[in-house]
Design an enzyme around this catalytic site. Structure first.
Site, PDB file in Angstrom:
ATOM      1  N   ASP A  70       0.781  -1.580   0.004  1.00 37.70           N
ATOM      2  CA  ASP A  70       0.343   0.115  -0.402  1.00 37.70           C
ATOM      3  C   ASP A  70       0.709   1.312  -0.110  1.00 37.70           C
ATOM      4  O   ASP A  70       2.224   1.346   0.464  1.00 37.70           O
ATOM      5  CB  ASP A  70      -1.004  -0.204   1.469  1.00 37.70           C
ATOM      6  CG  ASP A  70      -2.154  -1.127   1.405  1.00 37.70           C
ATOM      7  OD1 ASP A  70      -1.919  -1.562  -0.029  1.00 37.70           O
ATOM      8  OD2 ASP A  70      -2.424  -1.657   2.171  1.00 37.70           O
ATOM      9  N   ARG A  71       0.475   2.132  -0.417  1.00 41.51           N
ATOM     10  CA  ARG A  71       1.327   3.317  -0.695  1.00 41.51           C
ATOM     11  C   ARG A  71       1.779   3.821   1.226  1.00 41.51           C
ATOM     12  O   ARG A  71       2.852   4.412   1.014  1.00 41.51           O
ATOM     13  CB  ARG A  71       0.618   4.525  -1.194  1.00 41.51           C
ATOM     14  CG  ARG A  71       0.727   5.752  -2.037  1.00 41.51           C
ATOM     15  CD  ARG A  71      -0.459   7.242  -2.056  1.00 41.51           C
ATOM     16  NE  ARG A  71       0.789   8.155  -2.305  1.00 41.51           N
ATOM     17  CZ  ARG A  71      -0.245   9.196  -2.738  1.00 41.51           C
ATOM     18  NH1 ARG A  71      -1.396   8.837  -3.579  1.00 41.51           N
ATOM     19  NH2 ARG A  71       0.859  10.207  -2.739  1.00 41.51           N
TER      20      ARG A  71
END
Length: 326
Positions: free
Chosen positions: A147-148
């Site tokens: 995930d970012r």
């Protein structure tokens, strides 16, 4: 990829068919995935239309989208006109902290706040920046995603054979990925299995979300308690499946949201932590870090364990909590 008769690559605006010879590195992938990669800017629907129509040929014969390319295959790609993009900013090349690199693998320590690839409102990510920084690299692909908002170990393959091998290891459960997560709540169990089915959906504005829902994808995470304070705990998360947002949703649904999680967390608590003084427990990111991974090297067959230390801001937050409880 070798071009014959000096034809223009398929990603250009040429109106002539191109013929490419598949190399050892390109072998093994499906023809549809290959075309989607080399025909940049061409809509998926158009790629599948030329496959269905028989305009794409391999060794002069028709194939379907499931055909797997072999070294030496001669692929005919029909004329494709691509709408010219305007005002496209170049991707800035960037390197990230390298944990391990050899002729088959590149393993980096991804910082929080950086996407792994472009899309969903993000112009570019780690993979595009690395390719821009390494223009001579013949092959560079993400093995998995983070995930970012998550920091930590990210594997990239420098050869297609390595990518295929590592994907097989992950699919067969032969890799061991461990994360560190700080959560809110009174966690008590030393070791806890969470098995909650996860359903993925998109919000009206296109944002990916995941909920616990009967009939969802089978998902399994093991949590080990490492340290505990009055209101917080530091956990090690051991992934047994690799679903989107799995750790975040398993913890939030169990009543222990990850600190700083802007999608599934305790939003009021997150604001308090963001506003706090650095010495009093400020935290301005999600506390989820991919700190360890074990796998078999795709070329040597030897087991490898790699680690990435906690980022400084996470370390400072834990120090601000003081002495852990027994």
């Amino acid at each position: 990829m070798k071009m014959q008769n000096d034809v223009v690559p398929p990603s250009s605006q040429a109106l002539a068919a191109s013929f490419v010879t598949i190399t050892e590195e390109e072998a093994g992938q499906r023809i549809d995935n290959y075309l989607l990669r080399v025909c940049k800017g061409v809509p998926k629907s158009h790629i599948y239309r030329i496959l269905r129509s028989g305009e794409v040929r391999v060794n002069k014969g028709r194939i379907d989208q499931l055909y797997r390319l072999e070294a030496g295959d001669l692929v005919r790609i029909p004329p494709i006109r691509i709408a010219e993009k305007t005002h496209t900013a170049p991707v800035p090349g960037a390197e990230f902290r390298i944990v391990h690199e050899d002729s088959h693998l590149l393993v980096i320590d991804k910082p929080a706040g950086v996407a792994v690839h472009g899309g969903s409102g993000v112009s570019y990510g780690v993979i595009e920046q690395l390719r821009a920084a390494r223009p001579d690299a013949k092959f560079l692909e993400l093995v998995h995603r983070l995930d970012r908002e998550t920091s930590g170990l990210l594997l990239l393959a420098k050869k297609r054979s390595a990518l295929t091998n590592l994907h097989e290891q992950m699919r067969d459960g032969h890799t061991d990925k461990r994360y560190l997560a700080a959560v809110a709540g009174d966690w008590t169990n030393k070791r806890q299995h969470v098995k909650l089915p996860l359903h993925k959906f998109s919000t009206p504005d296109g944002e990916r979300r995941v909920v616990v829902q009967a009939g969802g994808m089978e998902s399994h995470t093991i949590f080990n308690l490492l340290r505990k304070w009055q209101n917080f705990a530091l956990l090690e998360a051991e992934l047994k499946t690799g679903r989107t947002h799995q750790i975040r949703v398993h913890l939030a649904s169990s009543g222990f949201p990850i600190l700083g999680d802007e999608k599934y967390g305790d939003f009021a608590l997150n604001k308090q932590l963001q506003k706090a003084d650095a010495s009093r427990g400020a935290l301005r990111r999600m506390f989820l870090h991919a700190y360890k991974i074990t796998f078999t090297h795709p070329e040597t067959g030897k087991p490898m364990t790699l680690q990435a230390p906690l980022p400084a801001e996470c370390d400072r937050f834990l120090l601000s909590l003081g002495q852990a409880m027994n």
